[in-house]
Design an enzyme around this catalytic site. Structure first.
Site, PDB file in Angstrom:
ATOM      1  N   ASN A 126       1.016  10.763   6.580  1.00 58.20           N
ATOM      2  CA  ASN A 126       0.261   9.766   7.341  1.00 58.20           C
ATOM      3  C   ASN A 126       0.789   9.763   8.770  1.00 58.20           C
ATOM      4  O   ASN A 126       1.866   9.259   9.046  1.00 58.20           O
ATOM      5  CB  ASN A 126       0.454   8.391   6.703  1.00 58.20           C
ATOM      6  CG  ASN A 126      -0.816   7.579   6.717  1.00 58.20           C
ATOM      7  OD1 ASN A 126      -1.703   7.824   7.528  1.00 58.20           O
ATOM      8  ND2 ASN A 126      -0.904   6.602   5.831  1.00 58.20           N
ATOM      9  N   TYR A 167       0.816  -1.220   0.000  1.00 57.01           N
ATOM     10  CA  TYR A 167       0.000   0.000   0.000  1.00 57.01           C
ATOM     11  C   TYR A 167       0.850   1.271   0.000  1.00 57.01           C
ATOM     12  O   TYR A 167       1.771   1.432   0.807  1.00 57.01           O
ATOM     13  CB  TYR A 167      -0.926   0.018   1.218  1.00 57.01           C
ATOM     14  CG  TYR A 167      -1.720   1.304   1.341  1.00 57.01           C
ATOM     15  CD1 TYR A 167      -2.799   1.551   0.493  1.00 57.01           C
ATOM     16  CD2 TYR A 167      -1.369   2.282   2.266  1.00 57.01           C
ATOM     17  CE1 TYR A 167      -3.508   2.724   0.570  1.00 57.01           C
ATOM     18  CE2 TYR A 167      -2.075   3.467   2.365  1.00 57.01           C
ATOM     19  CZ  TYR A 167      -3.146   3.694   1.505  1.00 57.01           C
ATOM     20  OH  TYR A 167      -3.846   4.871   1.582  1.00 57.01           O
ATOM     21  N   GLU A 185     -12.294   4.667   4.817  1.00 63.64           N
ATOM     22  CA  GLU A 185     -11.980   5.212   6.134  1.00 63.64           C
ATOM     23  C   GLU A 185     -13.317   5.518   6.825  1.00 63.64           C
ATOM     24  O   GLU A 185     -13.801   6.645   6.828  1.00 63.64           O
ATOM     25  CB  GLU A 185     -11.096   6.449   5.980  1.00 63.64           C
ATOM     26  CG  GLU A 185      -9.750   6.074   5.362  1.00 63.64           C
ATOM     27  CD  GLU A 185      -9.043   7.224   4.678  1.00 63.64           C
ATOM     28  OE1 GLU A 185      -9.445   8.384   4.876  1.00 63.64           O
ATOM     29  OE2 GLU A 185      -8.080   6.956   3.931  1.00 63.64           O
ATOM     30  N   ARG A 194     -13.907  25.993  49.504  1.00 63.55           N
ATOM     31  CA  ARG A 194     -13.621  24.794  50.281  1.00 63.55           C
ATOM     32  C   ARG A 194     -13.212  23.613  49.405  1.00 63.55           C
ATOM     33  O   ARG A 194     -12.406  22.771  49.811  1.00 63.55           O
ATOM     34  CB  ARG A 194     -14.877  24.439  51.085  1.00 63.55           C
ATOM     35  CG  ARG A 194     -14.677  23.323  52.051  1.00 63.55           C
ATOM     36  CD  ARG A 194     -15.870  23.022  52.942  1.00 63.55           C
ATOM     37  NE  ARG A 194     -17.119  23.645  52.622  1.00 63.55           N
ATOM     38  CZ  ARG A 194     -18.298  23.010  52.617  1.00 63.55           C
ATOM     39  NH1 ARG A 194     -18.340  21.717  52.877  1.00 63.55           N
ATOM     40  NH2 ARG A 194     -19.409  23.644  52.361  1.00 63.55           N
ATOM     41  N   TYR A 218     -18.516  26.160  48.395  1.00 62.77           N
ATOM     42  CA  TYR A 218     -17.754  25.125  47.697  1.00 62.77           C
ATOM     43  C   TYR A 218     -16.607  25.693  46.855  1.00 62.77           C
ATOM     44  O   TYR A 218     -15.557  25.059  46.712  1.00 62.77           O
ATOM     45  CB  TYR A 218     -18.670  24.318  46.768  1.00 62.77           C
ATOM     46  CG  TYR A 218     -19.611  23.377  47.450  1.00 62.77           C
ATOM     47  CD1 TYR A 218     -19.673  23.258  48.840  1.00 62.77           C
ATOM     48  CD2 TYR A 218     -20.467  22.587  46.687  1.00 62.77           C
ATOM     49  CE1 TYR A 218     -20.557  22.388  49.451  1.00 62.77           C
ATOM     50  CE2 TYR A 218     -21.361  21.713  47.286  1.00 62.77           C
ATOM     51  CZ  TYR A 218     -21.397  21.612  48.664  1.00 62.77           C
ATOM     52  OH  TYR A 218     -22.275  20.744  49.265  1.00 62.77           O
ATOM     53  N   HIS A 232      -3.655  16.329  -1.531  1.00 57.56           N
ATOM     54  CA  HIS A 232      -4.164  16.291  -0.166  1.00 57.56           C
ATOM     55  C   HIS A 232      -4.045  17.639   0.546  1.00 57.56           C
ATOM     56  O   HIS A 232      -4.442  17.768   1.705  1.00 57.56           O
ATOM     57  CB  HIS A 232      -3.432  15.221   0.645  1.00 57.56           C
ATOM     58  CG  HIS A 232      -3.827  13.809   0.279  1.00 57.56           C
ATOM     59  ND1 HIS A 232      -3.900  13.363  -1.023  1.00 57.56           N
ATOM     60  CD2 HIS A 232      -4.184  12.737   1.048  1.00 57.56           C
ATOM     61  CE1 HIS A 232      -4.263  12.098  -1.038  1.00 57.56           C
ATOM     62  NE2 HIS A 232      -4.452  11.694   0.206  1.00 57.56           N
ATOM     63  N   PHE A 243      -2.043   5.447  12.536  1.00 58.97           N
ATOM     64  CA  PHE A 243      -2.335   6.844  12.226  1.00 58.97           C
ATOM     65  C   PHE A 243      -3.638   7.340  12.862  1.00 58.97           C
ATOM     66  O   PHE A 243      -3.960   8.521  12.794  1.00 58.97           O
ATOM     67  CB  PHE A 243      -2.471   7.017  10.704  1.00 58.97           C
ATOM     68  CG  PHE A 243      -3.426   6.019  10.095  1.00 58.97           C
ATOM     69  CD1 PHE A 243      -4.799   6.113  10.289  1.00 58.97           C
ATOM     70  CD2 PHE A 243      -2.946   4.953   9.362  1.00 58.97           C
ATOM     71  CE1 PHE A 243      -5.671   5.180   9.765  1.00 58.97           C
ATOM     72  CE2 PHE A 243      -3.823   4.012   8.821  1.00 58.97           C
ATOM     73  CZ  PHE A 243      -5.182   4.129   9.022  1.00 58.97           C
TER      74      PHE A 243
END
Length: 519
Positions: free
Chosen positions: A196, A54, A412, A283, A280, A84, A328
């Protein structure tokens, strides 16, 4: 200058930040260089052997079944950077982009990615010379790597995209020419190895660990000042109380608060009063601030694991042993980043309550912390700002990691959205720093109404620092100017620095234990 060996040494969050700041120099020693060279040669064997692996001789994502010829394997890698690079929005801060470069070098230098030695040398050149690529903030779904931001980060390697030189943005090709450098020709797998990975998420996590740690330390300091202004009790910080509910963060905060308040004349002046217990927000500081510290510890632990991991795909053990896995995927950081976002927001929630408490006119304080309320509004409206910021933070507490939108034609089909988790956390921290500045304004004003009584040494030194920049409020003025001045003291680190210096001078231990440090 101290050296750090990429791919060999253990990289902590503090060291990574120091490399980015130019305090430590990252290098590739002979051992790492040998591993990098071996992995690079193994990829060449895969190309010549012609069996499918791949991203080396196949297409990407849903195109993984499309074979790529040997002569096109290099073109495939430059094409992936260009195709990309689809990020949008404002550029991320230069420090974040630099942390991306540093963490990517450390991952690639471990010798499982098939990167060419000269490619790593060029990335290190960018780091060492502060020539930082311009990376848009939006476009990553946090799985299959932070593809879009990492593509923009590495476009300059092939002479494309933009870089920052100081505060100026330039086309990367022009800057390479100025330095007599040629664009690189990427070899098989190199483009995929570069984009990646989780370095966009990781860089935001690294910086968030530092920022949230600062916010936690500031919260304890200002909380102690507020308690003194309200004449609250330090008894809830007794170590015995927290030994029987021993959460690490809670014990740490209680110890710090007790140390900050020890020796306070204000504190000893109301021992035996008829006030049974405090609200609170005073405290329960150990429990609330401490719970946020526990979340911080979790984020720090997982960020450091990721910082020393290999997160690209496929992983090259040798030419005959490659694995297409999921290192990844950003989920291991997405979840703790979302958790830390809630933890950071809670620091703002409780600080807002203390501001409100100081403005109510209780416990001997004048209403709205002004002696002439009516003609003057005093500190009425700054709490509106904390309320607005607290609410804005709540809207950002929905976990990005709870959602997933399938991408890449369904290949994906589950993604982490961790990039959004990281960015949201920093947006919340931006608001927290302003909320803390406003609480500091209230606490410093409240302390004035306890004079001539003095607080403990560290608190008095912090109060003195405030008064060097923001005078006592006698009548209304533009309080935004006061808030901005105090905000600058907090984000510059000067407020913490003065507190630490005062503690050391008076032998008061408020320093972080090793577990709560970043080195």
């Amino acid at each position: 200058m101290k050296n750090f060996n990429y791919g060999i040494d253990h990289l902590t969050i503090g060291i990574c930040l120091d490399i980015a700041a130019g305090k430590v120099k990252g290098i590739i020693n002979d051992k790492a260089a040998a591993g990098i060279h071996t992995s690079w040669k193994e990829v060449e064997k895969i190309v010549h052997a012609h069996f499918p692996v791949y991203g080396i001789n196949t297409g990407f994502g849903p195109l993984c079944d499309t074979r790529i010829s040997e002569e096109d394997t290099s073109l495939l890698q430059s094409n992936i950077l260009k195709s990309h690079s689809v990020g949008v929005g404002k550029p991320i801060p230069q420090e974040i982009a630099k942390l991306m470069l540093i963490s990517k070098v450390h991952a690639l230098a471990q010798g499982y990615s098939g990167i060419a030695p000269q490619t790593l040398d060029r990335i290190i050149w960018h780091i060492d010379n502060d020539i930082i690529p311009v990376v848009p903030e939006k476009g990553s779904v946090g799985a299959s790597g932070d593809l879009a931001p990492l593509s923009h980060l590495f476009l300059p390697l092939i002479g494309l995209g933009y870089v920052n030189v100081g505060d100026d943005k330039h086309p990367a090709g022009e800057i390479l020419k100025e330095h007599s450098l040629q664009p690189l020709v990427l070899g098989p797998k190199e483009g995929l190895a570069l984009i990646n990975g989780t370095q966009f998420i990781l860089a935001f996590a690294i910086k968030a660990v530092e920022r949230l740690n600062n916010a936690l330390n500031v919260a304890d300091l200002i909380g102690a000042m507020s308690l003194e202004g309200l004449m609250g009790s330090s008894r809830p910080f007794d170590a015995r109380l927290h030994a029987i509910r021993p959460f690490k963060g809670t014990k740490h905060v209680a110890k710090r608060l007790a140390a900050l308040l020890e020796g306070s004349v204000i504190g000893s002046s109301h021992i035996g009063c008829d006030r049974v217990q405090d609200p609170y927000s005073l405290r329960c500081m150990p429990q609330v601030h401490g719970a946020s510290r526990n979340a911080w510890l979790h984020l720090k632990e997982l960020t450091e694991i990721e910082l020393n991991s290999v997160t690209d795909n496929p992983i090259i053990f040798n030419a005959d042993d490659t694995i297409s896995g999921g290192n990844f995927h950003g989920q291991p950081l997405a979840l703790p980043l979302d958790y830390a976002t809630v933890a950071a927001a809670e620091l703002g929630n409780i600080a807002d309550r203390r501001c409100y408490l100081m403005s109510e006119g209780r416990y001997g304080l004048p209403k709205l912390l002004t002696e002439h309320a009516g003609l003057n509004s005093g500190l009425m409206i700054p709490q509106y700002t904390t309320a607005a910021l607290v609410t804005e933070n709540k809207t950002m507490c929905f976990p990005a990691s709870a959602d997933s939108v399938p991408t890449s034609l369904g290949q994906e089909d589950h993604v982490s959205m961790g990039s959004i988790s990281g960015r949201k956390l920093h947006m919340v921290l931006d608001n927290i720093e302003y909320i803390q500045a406003i609480e500091l304004l209230y606490a410093s004003q409240a302390l004035e109404f306890r004079r001539p009584l003095q607080s403990a040494p560290v608190i008095e030194n912090c109060h003195e620092l405030v008064r060097q920049h923001v005078p006592f409020i006698k009548e209304d003025r533009i309080f935004a100017e006061d808030i901005n001045a105090l905000h600058q003291l907090i984000i510059s680190g000067r407020f913490l620095s003065v507190a630490t210096g005062a503690a050391e001078k008076h032998n008061i231990n408020i320093s972080d234990d090793d577990e709560f440090g970043i080195y």
